[in-house]
Design a protein around this motif. Structure first.
Motif, PDB file in Angstrom:
ATOM      1  N   THR A 237      23.340  -6.255  14.385  1.00  0.00           N
ATOM      2  CA  THR A 237      22.559  -5.961  15.579  1.00  0.00           C
ATOM      3  C   THR A 237      21.326  -6.847  15.633  1.00  0.00           C
ATOM      4  N   CYS A 238      21.094  -7.424  16.788  1.00  0.00           N
ATOM      5  CA  CYS A 238      19.876  -8.205  17.024  1.00  0.00           C
ATOM      6  C   CYS A 238      18.917  -7.342  17.835  1.00  0.00           C
ATOM      7  N   PRO A 239      17.774  -6.949  17.272  1.00  0.00           N
ATOM      8  CA  PRO A 239      16.880  -6.014  17.956  1.00  0.00           C
ATOM      9  C   PRO A 239      15.807  -6.664  18.822  1.00  0.00           C
ATOM     10  N   VAL A 240      15.921  -7.968  19.076  1.00  0.00           N
ATOM     11  CA  VAL A 240      14.919  -8.667  19.883  1.00  0.00           C
ATOM     12  C   VAL A 240      15.601  -9.481  20.977  1.00  0.00           C
ATOM     13  N   ASP A 241      14.821  -9.902  21.938  1.00  0.00           N
ATOM     14  CA  ASP A 241      15.308 -10.801  22.985  1.00  0.00           C
ATOM     15  C   ASP A 241      15.754 -12.100  22.313  1.00  0.00           C
TER      16      ASP A 241
ATOM     17  N   ALA B 271      20.583  -5.277  20.923  1.00  0.00           N
ATOM     18  CA  ALA B 271      20.092  -3.922  21.178  1.00  0.00           C
ATOM     19  C   ALA B 271      18.602  -3.892  20.890  1.00  0.00           C
ATOM     20  N   PRO B 272      17.775  -4.214  21.886  1.00  0.00           N
ATOM     21  CA  PRO B 272      16.331  -4.331  21.657  1.00  0.00           C
ATOM     22  C   PRO B 272      15.708  -3.079  21.043  1.00  0.00           C
ATOM     23  N   ASP B 273      14.840  -3.317  20.066  1.00  0.00           N
ATOM     24  CA  ASP B 273      14.092  -2.253  19.393  1.00  0.00           C
ATOM     25  C   ASP B 273      12.618  -2.586  19.560  1.00  0.00           C
ATOM     26  N   PRO B 274      11.892  -1.826  20.407  1.00  0.00           N
ATOM     27  CA  PRO B 274      10.489  -2.168  20.689  1.00  0.00           C
ATOM     28  C   PRO B 274       9.615  -2.252  19.438  1.00  0.00           C
TER      29      PRO B 274
END
Length: 333
Positions: free
Chosen positions: A213-217, A286-289
């Motif tokens: 999973t890539c949590p950033v733009d 899946a972006p994670d703030p």
């Protein structure tokens, strides 16, 4: 020469120990003892039974009496709590990073005061000391002269340690050097609690046939360094002679290790180039703030002229980083 590595069971610690054992020398002198300190299981190089290796297992603060029972000449201080866990547990970060580092410096100071050798201490710093602020935004290119404004507890703790090391060095208690590390990619083995850990995961896991999973733009740009270049930089900054003039370390400023700047999208494209669509398609966005807030606050472009003066250069491109990982870990993670 008796050399100590704290955090020796960590990823960079294991590689550094292996490099020193291959060389058997440091700064032109033979290594007589390599003391590997960690609270978790011994690194692979220790289990190989090399006669140079001495293991110290346990909490670092509580183990310093054993570490300094004999004179220490060089100490690589790599032990630390990492970024995301420091945000989750403030007290853990303060103890593991600030309190432990001060205890290490005090032990080195006590050795010098007692008439022993002045310890050369290499501290693994981090680019997390830098972060933008509305009143003082980051410049387009960051150098050692850029005012650090950390945006995380981890970055703040690392900066506190940098200042302590500079002052202990100024006072003559030890010879401290700080190498500010870029994000090390690709890290082999299990994921750790670092906010930047996904940058290795989006390469390592798909190459092993696992989802990531890539949590950033994906447009986010990051500053990276391969494991080989990172260890090379740590050793070089530790060995650089003190003094003025080319190729010498003058003053107490940290040294930024060379950075390769890439976007996360470029990393995924390189994965596709190396391993094909099947591997690249295992990466989901899946972006994670919380992760974006930490990693997105770090600068991505650095002025590495000081490192270049010591013969250190960044990785030429991200393809070379991935190919290095594949060559070093063929058949496994």
């Amino acid at each position: 020469m008796r050399i100590v590595i704290t955090g020796a069971s960590g990823f960079v610690g294991r590689l550094l120990a292996a490099a020193l054992l291959r060389a058997r020398t440091f700064d032109g002198e033979p290594v007589s003892r390599l003391v590997l300190v960690d609270r978790v299981e011994a690194p692979d190089v220790a289990r190989a039974g090399d006669a140079l290796v001495e293991l110290v297992h346990g909490d670092l603060i509580e183990s310093l009496g054993v570490v300094f029972a004999e004179p220490v000449d060089v100490l690589f201080h790599l032990a630390a709590a990492v970024s995301a866990e420091c945000e989750t547990d403030f007290d853990l970060g303060m103890r593991a990073n600030v309190d432990t580092t001060r205890a290490v410096l005090e032990a080195a100071r006590a050795q010098a005061v007692a008439g022993g050798p002045r310890v050369r201490v290499l501290f693994a710093g981090s680019i997390a000391v830098h972060g933008g602020d509305p009143q003082l935004p980051l410049p387009p290119v960051v150098s050692e002269s850029t005012l650090p404004v950390p945006r995380s507890s981890y970055g703040t703790q690392k900066l506190v340690c940098e200042h302590l090391i500079a002052d202990y060095t100024r006072r003559g208690f030890l010879d401290g050097r700080v190498a500010r590390l870029m994000t090390v990619v690709v890290r082999a083995g299990r994921p750790n609690a670092a906010a930047s850990g996904f940058l290795s995961g989006i390469i390592r896991e798909p190459l092993a046939g696992l989802p990531a999973t890539c949590p950033v733009d994906p447009a986010l740009r990051v500053a990276l360094s391969s494991p080989r270049r990172t260890v090379q930089g740590i050793l070089r900054i530790a060995e650089v002679p003190r003094g003025t003039g080319p190729g010498r370390l003058d003053g107490h400023l940290p040294v930024l290790l060379p950075a390769l700047t890439v976007s996360v999208a470029d990393m995924i494209d390189t994965l596709r180039q190396v391993a094909g669509d099947r591997a690249a398609d295992l990466v989901s966005i899946a972006p994670d703030p919380a992760v974006e807030a930490i990693v997105g606050s770090w600068p991505a472009v650095f002025d590495n002229r000081r490192a270049e003066a010591f013969g250190l250069l960044p990785d030429p491109n991200f393809l070379s980083v991935v190919e290095e990982y594949v060559a070093d870990h063929a058949g496994g993670r």
